[in-house]
Design a protein around this motif. Sequence first.
Motif, PDB file in Angstrom:
ATOM      1  N   GLN A  34       0.842  -1.200   0.000  1.00 21.88           N
ATOM      2  CA  GLN A  34       0.000   0.000   0.000  1.00 21.88           C
ATOM      3  C   GLN A  34       0.880   1.254   0.000  1.00 21.88           C
ATOM      4  O   GLN A  34       1.788   1.376   0.819  1.00 21.88           O
ATOM      5  N   GLN A  35       0.591   2.170  -0.918  1.00 27.44           N
ATOM      6  CA  GLN A  35       1.343   3.410  -1.059  1.00 27.44           C
ATOM      7  C   GLN A  35       0.542   4.575  -0.486  1.00 27.44           C
ATOM      8  O   GLN A  35      -0.578   4.822  -0.921  1.00 27.44           O
ATOM      9  N   ILE A  36       1.121   5.266   0.482  1.00 30.96           N
ATOM     10  CA  ILE A  36       0.463   6.431   1.064  1.00 30.96           C
ATOM     11  C   ILE A  36       1.426   7.604   0.972  1.00 30.96           C
ATOM     12  O   ILE A  36       2.566   7.526   1.439  1.00 30.96           O
ATOM     13  N   VAL A  37       0.966   8.679   0.356  1.00 35.36           N
ATOM     14  CA  VAL A  37       1.736   9.911   0.310  1.00 35.36           C
ATOM     15  C   VAL A  37       1.366  10.739   1.532  1.00 35.36           C
ATOM     16  O   VAL A  37       0.182  10.955   1.811  1.00 35.36           O
ATOM     17  N   LEU A  38       2.374  11.182   2.272  1.00 36.69           N
ATOM     18  CA  LEU A  38       2.151  11.980   3.470  1.00 36.69           C
ATOM     19  C   LEU A  38       2.763  13.359   3.278  1.00 36.69           C
ATOM     20  O   LEU A  38       3.984  13.499   3.225  1.00 36.69           O
ATOM     21  N   ASP A  39       1.913  14.340   3.151  1.00 35.91           N
ATOM     22  CA  ASP A  39       2.245  15.735   2.895  1.00 35.91           C
ATOM     23  C   ASP A  39       2.742  15.936   1.463  1.00 35.91           C
ATOM     24  O   ASP A  39       3.373  15.058   0.875  1.00 35.91           O
ATOM     25  N   CYS A  40       2.384  17.088   0.920  1.00 38.62           N
ATOM     26  CA  CYS A  40       2.576  17.350  -0.512  1.00 38.62           C
ATOM     27  C   CYS A  40       3.129  18.746  -0.726  1.00 38.62           C
ATOM     28  O   CYS A  40       2.465  19.617  -1.310  1.00 38.62           O
ATOM     29  N   ALA A  41       4.333  18.968  -0.262  1.00 39.46           N
ATOM     30  CA  ALA A  41       4.967  20.263  -0.473  1.00 39.46           C
ATOM     31  C   ALA A  41       5.490  20.373  -1.904  1.00 39.46           C
ATOM     32  O   ALA A  41       5.431  19.429  -2.691  1.00 39.46           O
ATOM     33  N   LEU A  42       6.012  21.542  -2.213  1.00 38.29           N
ATOM     34  CA  LEU A  42       6.644  21.773  -3.500  1.00 38.29           C
ATOM     35  C   LEU A  42       7.700  20.693  -3.760  1.00 38.29           C
ATOM     36  O   LEU A  42       8.554  20.444  -2.915  1.00 38.29           O
ATOM     37  N   GLY A  43       7.602  20.027  -4.918  1.00 40.95           N
ATOM     38  CA  GLY A  43       8.566  18.994  -5.277  1.00 40.95           C
ATOM     39  C   GLY A  43       8.088  17.579  -5.078  1.00 40.95           C
ATOM     40  O   GLY A  43       8.780  16.625  -5.438  1.00 40.95           O
ATOM     41  N   VAL A  44       6.880  17.392  -4.529  1.00 37.78           N
ATOM     42  CA  VAL A  44       6.427  16.036  -4.211  1.00 37.78           C
ATOM     43  C   VAL A  44       6.287  15.177  -5.460  1.00 37.78           C
ATOM     44  O   VAL A  44       6.639  13.983  -5.448  1.00 37.78           O
ATOM     45  N   THR A  45       5.797  15.751  -6.551  1.00 39.53           N
ATOM     46  CA  THR A  45       5.570  14.962  -7.758  1.00 39.53           C
ATOM     47  C   THR A  45       6.887  14.409  -8.288  1.00 39.53           C
ATOM     48  O   THR A  45       7.004  13.211  -8.581  1.00 39.53           O
ATOM     49  N   ARG A  46       7.892  15.262  -8.410  1.00 36.39           N
ATOM     50  CA  ARG A  46       9.206  14.820  -8.863  1.00 36.39           C
ATOM     51  C   ARG A  46       9.796  13.791  -7.902  1.00 36.39           C
ATOM     52  O   ARG A  46      10.395  12.800  -8.318  1.00 36.39           O
ATOM     53  N   GLY A  47       9.607  14.018  -6.598  1.00 35.36           N
ATOM     54  CA  GLY A  47      10.130  13.089  -5.609  1.00 35.36           C
ATOM     55  C   GLY A  47       9.532  11.709  -5.731  1.00 35.36           C
ATOM     56  O   GLY A  47      10.230  10.698  -5.603  1.00 35.36           O
ATOM     57  N   LEU A  48       8.226  11.621  -5.977  1.00 33.43           N
ATOM     58  CA  LEU A  48       7.564  10.324  -6.133  1.00 33.43           C
ATOM     59  C   LEU A  48       8.060   9.600  -7.378  1.00 33.43           C
ATOM     60  O   LEU A  48       8.336   8.387  -7.352  1.00 33.43           O
ATOM     61  N   VAL A  49       8.182  10.329  -8.474  1.00 31.90           N
ATOM     62  CA  VAL A  49       8.672   9.727  -9.714  1.00 31.90           C
ATOM     63  C   VAL A  49      10.104   9.227  -9.529  1.00 31.90           C
ATOM     64  O   VAL A  49      10.470   8.138  -9.996  1.00 31.90           O
ATOM     65  N   ASP A  50      10.914   9.996  -8.833  1.00 32.24           N
ATOM     66  CA  ASP A  50      12.296   9.578  -8.591  1.00 32.24           C
ATOM     67  C   ASP A  50      12.378   8.321  -7.734  1.00 32.24           C
ATOM     68  O   ASP A  50      13.378   7.601  -7.782  1.00 32.24           O
ATOM     69  N   GLN A  51      11.348   8.043  -6.944  1.00 35.47           N
ATOM     70  CA  GLN A  51      11.299   6.810  -6.162  1.00 35.47           C
ATOM     71  C   GLN A  51      10.784   5.635  -6.989  1.00 35.47           C
ATOM     72  O   GLN A  51      10.693   4.513  -6.483  1.00 35.47           O
ATOM     73  N   GLY A  52      10.419   5.886  -8.226  1.00 34.20           N
ATOM     74  CA  GLY A  52       9.941   4.818  -9.099  1.00 34.20           C
ATOM     75  C   GLY A  52       8.445   4.623  -9.069  1.00 34.20           C
ATOM     76  O   GLY A  52       7.928   3.642  -9.622  1.00 34.20           O
TER      77      GLY A  52
END
Length: 285
Positions: A34-52
């Motif tokens: 299960q994938q849960i994103v916790l907090d969504c500051a500036l840069g979150v989208t790029r950070g998630l993609v960088d994690q695969g």
Amino acid sequence: MTANYVALLGTKGGPSVRTGSSMPTSNLVVLDGQQIVLDCALGVTRGLVDQGMDLKTLSTILISHLHSDHYLELGPLIHTAWCSGLTTPVDVYGPKGLQDYWDGFVASMKADIDLRIVDDGRDDLRDFVRIHAIDAGTVLTRNGLTITAIRTEHPPLIDSFAFSFKTSGTHVVFSGDTAPLKSLEEFALGADLLIHEAMLKSALPSLLERIGNGSEKLMQHWLRSHTFAHDAAITATNAGVKRLALSHLIPSDDPTFGPSDWQAACAPHYDGKLIVGHDGLRIDL
């Protein structure tokens, strides 16, 4: 077997971004698939993609409180996931007021959303994003995962939360933004990992000089609403946690202070495994 981990996508405390700085606070928790994103500051989208992460699998988001360095990129993340093939519901859990943010975001993007429905043949983004206002207590129970929340001490906000993630074999706790909080010790009791916000006391005067506006109000906010690293270490010891990770670092981008300074602040108070967070760090569970 599915890997369990926490990824610290952004580890900077505060909304400003400068040359060489890390990004504000965002995290990814992966437990039993299960994938849960916790907090969504500036840069979150790029950070998630960088994690695969494949953005079209986005399904669950938690927001700890309504400060911009925790939810500024919530709308853009969901919109980008939609443009990347997202067709399934997204549930967003956070403080009262989050619905107003989402309504305002989709209103601001109406022209683009309407165009993509017609021109790209996409389903209407506004139909499958669900905002859930939370309170202290159980936030979500699903497939063996239980997420609970307690209020933190983060004035002037009232609806500011710490989160606990529990499965049959793993317990992870995020402090959220908070002054030292006695109730967090019981909340995190015996946790495998506590991710706690932290300030470095000796670095605050120079930080205020760099980013302040001449007022002492920012320093007053830090002192009443956040936690020094040594106090985070005391909390970790009293809670008996196996590992302590420092994040939401204040400061995170002063070259005169580094990991050794954070370690020195914590060492007299915590003898477990200490992790000084940095952007993109993946912590296996």
